[in-house]
Design an enzyme around this catalytic site. Sequence first.
Site, PDB file in Angstrom:
ATOM      1  CE  LYS A  28      -3.776   2.217   2.765  1.00  0.00           C
ATOM      2  NZ  LYS A  28      -4.475   1.924   3.886  1.00  0.00           N
TER       3      LYS A  28
ATOM      4  CB  SER B  26       0.188   1.256 -16.754  1.00  0.00           C
ATOM      5  OG  SER B  26       0.685   2.544 -17.518  1.00  0.00           O
TER       6      SER B  26
ATOM      7  CE1 TYR C 267       0.963  -1.703 -17.755  1.00  0.00           C
ATOM      8  CE2 TYR C 267      -1.562  -2.064 -18.244  1.00  0.00           C
ATOM      9  CZ  TYR C 267      -0.341  -1.463 -18.704  1.00  0.00           C
ATOM     10  OH  TYR C 267      -0.056  -0.946 -19.920  1.00  0.00           O
TER      11      TYR C 267
END
Length: 116
Positions: free
Chosen positions: A9, A25, A58
Amino acid sequence: MQIEVVKSKIHRVTVTGADLNYIGSITIDEVLLEASNIIEGEKVNIVNINNGERFETYAIKGAKNSGEITLNGPAARKVHKGDIIIIMSYARMDFEKAKTFKPWLVFPNEKDNSLK
């Protein structure tokens, strides 16, 4: 039994750019990727603190120590430069292992996305 838990995180980073014409992305400063144990190409979830949007994309590696957090492609429509976001990735693991697993939690400086 396998469960999915938070693996990494990056908490409260500031969006530095949004590039609608890029393939897709999120570009993340290499220092933040390393600190959070997120690898290039890994699926990440994004939560936009400013507007409540939640989406996945991603990760791609940005320049080291650049502070870059750029949403690319269609995801660029879900943020504005200056928005505060949270970036998370998840891992599947055995239920018993998950009880003791410790995720990589990174708390950058919101002003410049540095770890200093």
